[in-house]
Every structure is written in C-alpha cells, then in structure tokens.
Design a protein around this motif. Structure first.
Motif, PDB file in Angstrom:
ATOM      1  N   GLN A 142     -13.047  10.409   7.560  1.00  0.00           N
ATOM      2  CA  GLN A 142     -13.938   9.496   6.816  1.00  0.00           C
ATOM      3  C   GLN A 142     -13.247   8.808   5.647  1.00  0.00           C
ATOM      4  OE1 GLN A 142     -17.101  12.185   5.768  1.00  0.00           O
ATOM      5  NE2 GLN A 142     -18.177  11.895   7.705  1.00  0.00           N
ATOM      6  N   VAL A 185     -15.502  22.800  -8.928  1.00  0.00           N
ATOM      7  CA  VAL A 185     -16.338  21.594  -8.731  1.00  0.00           C
ATOM      8  C   VAL A 185     -16.439  21.238  -7.245  1.00  0.00           C
ATOM      9  CG1 VAL A 185     -16.566  19.128  -9.262  1.00  0.00           C
ATOM     10  CG2 VAL A 185     -15.758  20.693 -11.015  1.00  0.00           C
ATOM     11  N   PHE A 193     -20.508  13.821  -9.506  1.00  0.00           N
ATOM     12  CA  PHE A 193     -19.523  14.706  -8.865  1.00  0.00           C
ATOM     13  C   PHE A 193     -18.112  14.389  -9.365  1.00  0.00           C
ATOM     14  CE2 PHE A 193     -16.591  14.849  -5.081  1.00  0.00           C
ATOM     15  CZ  PHE A 193     -16.272  16.189  -5.201  1.00  0.00           C
ATOM     16  N   PHE A 194     -17.765  13.102  -9.371  1.00  0.00           N
ATOM     17  CA  PHE A 194     -16.411  12.736  -9.807  1.00  0.00           C
ATOM     18  C   PHE A 194     -16.237  12.942 -11.323  1.00  0.00           C
ATOM     19  CE2 PHE A 194     -16.084  10.852  -5.635  1.00  0.00           C
ATOM     20  CZ  PHE A 194     -14.768  11.133  -5.308  1.00  0.00           C
ATOM     21  N   THR A 242       0.830  -1.207   0.000  1.00  0.00           N
ATOM     22  CA  THR A 242       0.000   0.000   0.000  1.00  0.00           C
ATOM     23  C   THR A 242       0.864   1.256   0.000  1.00  0.00           C
ATOM     24  OG1 THR A 242      -1.755  -1.218   1.088  1.00  0.00           O
ATOM     25  CG2 THR A 242      -1.899   1.159   1.200  1.00  0.00           C
ATOM     26  N   ARG A 244     -16.478   4.470 -10.528  1.00  0.00           N
ATOM     27  CA  ARG A 244     -15.830   5.776 -10.346  1.00  0.00           C
ATOM     28  C   ARG A 244     -14.430   5.769 -10.968  1.00  0.00           C
ATOM     29  NH1 ARG A 244     -14.140   5.865  -5.027  1.00  0.00           N
ATOM     30  NH2 ARG A 244     -12.217   5.107  -5.969  1.00  0.00           N
ATOM     31  N   PRO A 269      -7.621  14.534  -9.824  1.00  0.00           N
ATOM     32  CA  PRO A 269      -6.847  15.749 -10.127  1.00  0.00           C
ATOM     33  C   PRO A 269      -6.928  16.821  -9.036  1.00  0.00           C
ATOM     34  CG  PRO A 269      -8.902  15.783 -11.324  1.00  0.00           C
ATOM     35  CD  PRO A 269      -8.908  14.509 -10.535  1.00  0.00           C
ATOM     36  N   GLU A 308     -17.619  15.256 -13.075  1.00  0.00           N
ATOM     37  CA  GLU A 308     -17.405  16.694 -13.269  1.00  0.00           C
ATOM     38  C   GLU A 308     -15.977  17.071 -12.850  1.00  0.00           C
ATOM     39  OE1 GLU A 308     -20.274  19.161 -11.299  1.00  0.00           O
ATOM     40  OE2 GLU A 308     -19.650  20.933 -12.424  1.00  0.00           O
ATOM     41  N   LEU A 309     -15.529  16.463 -11.753  1.00  0.00           N
ATOM     42  CA  LEU A 309     -14.174  16.742 -11.257  1.00  0.00           C
ATOM     43  C   LEU A 309     -13.116  16.370 -12.311  1.00  0.00           C
ATOM     44  CD1 LEU A 309     -12.922  17.738  -8.576  1.00  0.00           C
ATOM     45  CD2 LEU A 309     -12.707  15.376  -7.889  1.00  0.00           C
ATOM     46  N   TYR A 310     -13.335  15.253 -12.976  1.00  0.00           N
ATOM     47  CA  TYR A 310     -12.385  14.779 -13.997  1.00  0.00           C
ATOM     48  C   TYR A 310     -12.634  15.432 -15.365  1.00  0.00           C
ATOM     49  CZ  TYR A 310     -10.434  10.983 -11.144  1.00  0.00           C
ATOM     50  OH  TYR A 310      -9.768  10.257 -10.193  1.00  0.00           O
ATOM     51  N   SER A 313      -9.715   1.223  -4.282  1.00  0.00           N
ATOM     52  CA  SER A 313      -9.023   0.784  -3.071  1.00  0.00           C
ATOM     53  C   SER A 313      -9.874  -0.251  -2.345  1.00  0.00           C
ATOM     54  CB  SER A 313      -8.731   1.979  -2.164  1.00  0.00           C
ATOM     55  OG  SER A 313      -9.914   2.673  -1.913  1.00  0.00           O
ATOM     56  N   VAL A 351      -8.439   4.502  -9.758  1.00  0.00           N
ATOM     57  CA  VAL A 351      -8.027   3.775  -8.551  1.00  0.00           C
ATOM     58  C   VAL A 351      -9.227   3.137  -7.860  1.00  0.00           C
ATOM     59  CG1 VAL A 351      -6.826   3.968  -6.331  1.00  0.00           C
ATOM     60  CG2 VAL A 351      -6.207   5.490  -8.201  1.00  0.00           C
ATOM     61  N   LEU A 402       0.485   4.153  -2.688  1.00  0.00           N
ATOM     62  CA  LEU A 402       0.259   5.559  -2.312  1.00  0.00           C
ATOM     63  C   LEU A 402       1.340   6.468  -2.902  1.00  0.00           C
ATOM     64  CD1 LEU A 402      -0.975   5.188   1.380  1.00  0.00           C
ATOM     65  CD2 LEU A 402      -2.348   5.699  -0.633  1.00  0.00           C
ATOM     66  N   ILE A 437       0.271  10.325  -3.285  1.00  0.00           N
ATOM     67  CA  ILE A 437      -0.295  10.651  -1.971  1.00  0.00           C
ATOM     68  C   ILE A 437       0.794  10.623  -0.894  1.00  0.00           C
ATOM     69  CG2 ILE A 437      -1.847   9.703  -0.182  1.00  0.00           C
ATOM     70  CD1 ILE A 437      -3.851   9.236  -2.484  1.00  0.00           C
ATOM     71  N   GLN A 477     -14.115   1.995  -0.020  1.00  0.00           N
ATOM     72  CA  GLN A 477     -14.465   3.012  -1.015  1.00  0.00           C
ATOM     73  C   GLN A 477     -14.615   4.425  -0.475  1.00  0.00           C
ATOM     74  OE1 GLN A 477     -14.055   2.490  -4.139  1.00  0.00           O
ATOM     75  NE2 GLN A 477     -13.415   0.475  -3.450  1.00  0.00           N
ATOM     76  N   TYR A 478     -14.849   4.589   0.809  1.00  0.00           N
ATOM     77  CA  TYR A 478     -15.005   5.915   1.427  1.00  0.00           C
ATOM     78  C   TYR A 478     -15.933   6.816   0.596  1.00  0.00           C
ATOM     79  CZ  TYR A 478     -10.697   4.233   3.622  1.00  0.00           C
ATOM     80  OH  TYR A 478      -9.753   3.484   4.261  1.00  0.00           O
ATOM     81  N   LEU A 479     -17.182   6.445   0.558  1.00  0.00           N
ATOM     82  CA  LEU A 479     -18.152   7.167  -0.263  1.00  0.00           C
ATOM     83  C   LEU A 479     -18.780   8.318   0.516  1.00  0.00           C
ATOM     84  CD1 LEU A 479     -19.931   3.927  -1.488  1.00  0.00           C
ATOM     85  CD2 LEU A 479     -18.238   5.206  -2.764  1.00  0.00           C
ATOM     86  N   TYR A 480     -19.352   9.262  -0.226  1.00  0.00           N
ATOM     87  CA  TYR A 480     -20.165  10.314   0.411  1.00  0.00           C
ATOM     88  C   TYR A 480     -21.549   9.709   0.611  1.00  0.00           C
ATOM     89  CZ  TYR A 480     -16.471  13.579  -0.847  1.00  0.00           C
ATOM     90  OH  TYR A 480     -15.263  14.219  -0.972  1.00  0.00           O
ATOM     91  N   HIS A 512     -10.776  24.635 -12.342  1.00  0.00           N
ATOM     92  CA  HIS A 512     -11.941  23.763 -12.546  1.00  0.00           C
ATOM     93  C   HIS A 512     -12.162  22.892 -11.297  1.00  0.00           C
ATOM     94  CE1 HIS A 512     -14.714  20.990 -14.478  1.00  0.00           C
ATOM     95  NE2 HIS A 512     -13.973  20.008 -14.010  1.00  0.00           N
TER      96      HIS A 512
END
Lengths: 314, 272
Positions: B87, B9, A97-98, A41, A143, B97, A100-102, A80, A78, A45, A50, A83-86, B5
């Motif tokens: 969390q 977001v 959300f992801f 790990t 994701r 990114p 849009e982020l990408y 893992s 990735v 990372l 990270i 998943q550590y989701l919202y 960006h």
C-alpha cells in the motif's frame, strides 16, 4: 543543509546516480529537476535513508546521515507524489498518529493549526479514504509539517492538482520558507519551480549537469541575450549609433520597439539607455527577454551539457 | 529511548486497529468451536465408559485452541509488512523516525499483546468449561497456557519473517500456507513410513524413510507449531526441565527470526 559527496547508486548493472555533488544552503528553496528516470527520486530516497548509497556520502544539517540516521530524519518533513494514507482513519486520527510518532507536544492544537492552514479543518473527522487527490496532497503537507521540520523535501508536490490546489501549495511553500525552513523540491512543473526556487539543480542520466541560480544558468547557456527597448521616436541615427556599439550583435525595429541582440557577458541596459538619451530620445521601457527555465532545462538535458566546474562533477 | 517510543506508538495503533476489527474475535470463536468439538467427544467417551483418567483433561482442547489462534496470528503477521509495503504506507512511516528494528519489534509486540488478550478469553472459556463439566482446571492447564505465549511468539515471528521478503498480501499467505502444508506433508509421510514394516520395504522406500526422518527432525525445529507440541508433551510427562528448555528454545527461535526479519527488511527495503 544538504550536501552530497560523490553519491552513487547502482541497481544491478544500471548506475542510477553518478558522483552526485549537491549543495543546498540553509533557508533556500532549491529546485531539483530532471527528465523521467534521471535519478531524482533515487536521490531523494537516499537523502531520506530509504535507499542506501552504493558509494559516496550524504551530509544533512552538517552531520553524516549514516551516523545519526534517526535523529536527522526527525528534522525532515516529506511530501511525496502519492500520499499512501491509512484510508480507514479520519484526517484528525491520521495526523494524531504521526504527531505522536514524532513526539509532538500539544498535538490537538498543532493538528488544528495545520489543518486550518491547508484548508482541511472542516473535514477533520472525515475518513481520508474519501478525500480527493488534492485533499490527500494537502493532508500530506500537513503531516510533513507536524513536527516543525528544518528541511522540507517535496517530491512532485503539485502533481495532479488543479490550479487552485497548485496555488495553495505554492503559497504554503513560500510561507514555510519565510519561517526559515529550507525547501528541496523535485518537480516536473518547471514553471512552478521557476516561480518558487532561488537555485536549481538539473540532473540527467544520474549526473548533475547544472546547479546555480536561474540568472546564472541563463548567462551560462546563452552567448547572446535580447533586450526589448521602447523609445520615443526610433530615429535612424539612434539605430546607427546603437549598431556601432561593439557588444551589439543586431537590431530589429517594429514601430517604436527595438529588439537589440547583445553579448550576454554582462548587463548592458545602462549603456544602451545612456546612448539613446544622448541622441535626444526618451527610453520608455527596457527589459531583458529572459530564457525560461523550460528552455534552459531542455537545452541542458537534450544536449546533456554540463555547466559545472570539472571538480564539482566528481 | 526514541526507538522505544516509536515501537510503542506503532504498536498501539495496530493493536487498537486489531481489537476493533472482527478478525481476532472470529479466530477466538473458531478456536472455541474446535475445542468444544474435542470436549464433546471427550465427554461422550466418559459417558460411555464411565471413567476418565487424566491429570490435565483440558490440555488437549487448549492445545487445539492455541493451534487455531497461532495459525491466525501467523497469517496476520505474515501479511503485516507486505500489506504496508504493497500500500506504500511503509515508505511514509520510514520518512520519519522509524527504523527497521523498531518497525519489526512493533509488529511483533502488537501480535504478542493481542495473544495475551486472547489468553484472557481462553481462561474465561476454560474456567466456564471446568465449572460446567467438572473437568479439572489444573495447574497443568495454567502451565500450558503460559507455554502457549512462547509458542505463539514462534508462530508470529515465523509470519513476520515471511512478510519481510514478500511484496503482496496474497504471496505472503501463499508462502505461509505452502510452507505449513510442506511441514505437514513431511511429518505425515514420515509417520506413515514409520508405521510400515521395514523388512517388506523396497530399498528406495527405506532411503526415502531415512531422508524424511532427517528432514522431519529439521522441521521439528523450524515449524513453530512443534514447540507447543513438545511443551505439551513435557507437561503431560511432568518434566519441568524439558518444559523450561522448550520455553528457552522458543525465545531463541523468536529472537533469531526477529533478527532475520529485520535484516531482510533492511536489505529488501520498504519499496520491495
């Protein structure tokens, strides 16, 4: 695709990764194995930027990671172990959300495509907090694929999944690999790695001990391999002729089944088959009893033996 | 461009989440309740004395409202990074990114935008109060509201800084409240000692007073609430230079804490 040069990571007094020289080729499925605390790990990372390496360099897609950090990370997907989701979001909102982020185009279409592929389209409007472990893992997979990455890094992707879930993820990995994606898998489930991966790297105590195809690993680990041969009669003179071969180390007979121990320097099946035919017998079946990845893994990690050339060890 | 960006977001998601949650509206309600209490006392005293001399009678109620909202936003920002770290969602964001500067900036601008929404509520409230009580909706009130954006920015960045080095929500809140209470204790003790006649003081207390005076001066620059207080003084004194300088100090303070938060996040990492 992935290359590390003398990669090291120290945590205070502990050296978690030592002079790691990995090489993952484009388009392959690479299995990264090691016992708990081996440095898997930590390595992942570092590959994701990270954790910063204490020493050494990481090259992704031919470029040094530290030089073009964000742009290179955008080409990686990735998954893992957790998943550590919202949890307050629905599956659709989470992926949107992801996406849009990408900067994914045609987000709605892409999300529906991926949810369909992982079998979660029906629960697109369900809050992810109510998802089972397997569903969360599949959502994590969706994701990871959103932005059509060139490289997939999977850290224990099937951990905690039931056999059906494992098969679904395995099929997905194969399918994504067929599309040309390179896959880097770290897993404890050696049977899964054996089924999926072309090459494996075995790490122990932060040191890469072996990196090769399964076939080559077996060859390097064993001096002798076993051939299971089924013949029509199993005559005494056939056994005597086989025993006289210089590469044969021993024969046991069980009815018409012979177990022949031979030197593991090369494939001897053709020579054995030919000799049996010369003695007027018919070869009904011949197969190599292969060392499993589990056996290879245990041999390498327990004895802590390195199968790498000294230069590759760094 | 990619970082902008990313900031947009991340900020959008968090802002929508905050606007749909009850927290900010409860904070606004408490702030209005607090300033209404001040206003009531103020109106009672006018009724008793039949006179009130003030160029900006609504500034003090606004000050109270802003302090309440600032405290809420400081807590909100103090738990923002630590909650995501706790969390594990922070790590997942950083698979993509997202960089430390873009993440910290997104958190900062989200809270600042949230405050701009609050400013809208404040304007409506004080316009209503002014119409009902005949207390003037002065230029000074507009100046104070404008200043409050910068002082709230200080409170947000202070919270973010706390959050950058804490791993859990509870420890973030404890740190923040602890530090604010320490600031308050220093200021109060200093004020009490200043009120005592120096000739009757034992030398130990004089030494303590001098030490507290130095610490208090430091706190005035470190505590985010001091900037609002100083700016309000500048408005009541009608000193545009002091007012402008205070805004510049707020900008510098916010920038320093944003940089520090980013550096701490980079050093501590997303896993803590």
């Amino acid at each position: 695709m992935i290359r590390t040069e003398n990669l090291c990571k120290d945590f205070d007094e502990v050296r978690a990764v030592r002079n790691l020289n990995l090489k993952v080729e484009e388009g392959e499925i690479y299995g990264f194995l090691g016992p708990n605390g081996a440095g898997k790990t930590t390595t992942i990372l570092m590959l994701l930027g990270i954790l910063k390496p204490s020493r050494g360099k990481i090259y992704l897609f031919g470029e040094e990671l530290s030089r073009n950090f964000l742009s290179l990370k955008s080409r990686i997907g990735v998954v893992s172990e957790k998943q550590y989701l919202y949890k307050e979001m629905t599956a659709g909102e989470y992926l949107d959300f992801f996406a849009e982020l990408y900067g994914v185009r045609n987000r709605k279409k892409r999300i529906e495509e991926l949810l369909e592929a992982v079998g979660l389209l029906e629960v697109i409007n369900r809050k992810v907090g109510a998802f089972s472990r397997g569903m969360q893992q599949k959502l994590g997979f969706a994701r990871a694929l959103l932005h059509d990455p060139d490289l997939l890094i999977l850290d224990e992707p099937v951990s905690g999944l039931d056999p059906t879930g494992i098969k679904q993820i395995r099929d997905l990995v194969r399918e994504e690999n067929k599309k040309g994606r390179t896959v880097f898998i770290s897993s404890h489930l050696l049977s899964e790695v054996e089924r999926l991966c072309g090459r494996v790297g075995i790490i122990n105590e932060g040191r890469l001990l072996a990196e090769d195809t399964m076939e080559n690993l077996r060859r390097k680990l064993t001096d002798v391999e076993e051939l299971e041969v089924e013949v029509s009669e199993a005559k005494k003179e056939t056994l005597e002729a086989l025993s006289s071969l210089d590469f044969v180390k021993g024969i046991t007979k069980e009815g018409k089944k012979l177990t022949i121990k031979v030197k593991a320097d090369k494939d001897h099946r053709a020579e054995i088959s030919q000799l049996i035919s010369q003695k007027g017998e018919v070869v009904l079946g011949i197969k190599v009893k292969e060392m499993s990845l589990e056996e290879a893994f245990i041999t390498i990690t327990q004895k802590n033996i390195s199968l790498l050339a000294p230069s590759a060890e760094g | 461009m990619k970082s902008i960006h990313t900031v947009k977001v991340l900020m959008k998601r968090e802002l929508i989440s905050s606007l749909y949650g009850p927290g900010i509206y409860i904070a606004i309600f408490i702030s209005f309740l607090s300033s209404s209490f001040i206003l009531k006392n103020y109106l009672d005293s006018i009724r008793e004395d039949n006179i009130s001399i003030s160029s900006d009678p609504l500034n003090y109620p606004l000050f109270i409202s802003v302090i309440v909202i600032s405290f809420y936003l400081a807590i909100l920002s103090a738990i923002s990074i630590s909650r995501e770290r706790d969390q594990g969602t922070l790590e997942v964001l950083f698979y993509g990114p997202v960089s430390c500067p873009s993440y910290v900036l997104a958190k900062y601008f989200k809270d600042l935008l949230l405050y701009l929404v609050v400013v809208g509520f404040l304007f409506v409230y004080f316009w209503g109060v002014s119409a009902l009580t005949n207390l003037g909706f002065s230029y000074g009130l507009v100046q104070a509201a404008f200043l409050s954006i910068f002082s709230v920015s200080c409170a947000i960045t202070f919270g973010l800084f706390i959050s950058s080095f804490t791993n859990r929500v509870r420890s973030s809140i404890l740190y923040l409240v602890g530090i604010f209470l320490a600031f308050l204790a220093v200021q109060l003790s200093h004020t009490i000692l200043l009120g005592m006649p120096e000739e009757n003081m034992p030398s130990a207390l004089i030494y303590l007073g001098n030490t507290l005076s130095i610490i208090s001066k430091g706190v005035e620059w470190v505590s985010p609430f001091s900037y609002l207080s100083r700016g309000m003084d500048a408005i009541s004194l009608g000193n545009p230079w002091l007012y402008t300088m205070n805004i510049i100090y707020c900008v510098i303070y916010s920038a320093i804490l944003l940089v520090l938060s980013t550096l701490v996040l980079e050093r501590k990492g997303v896993r803590g």
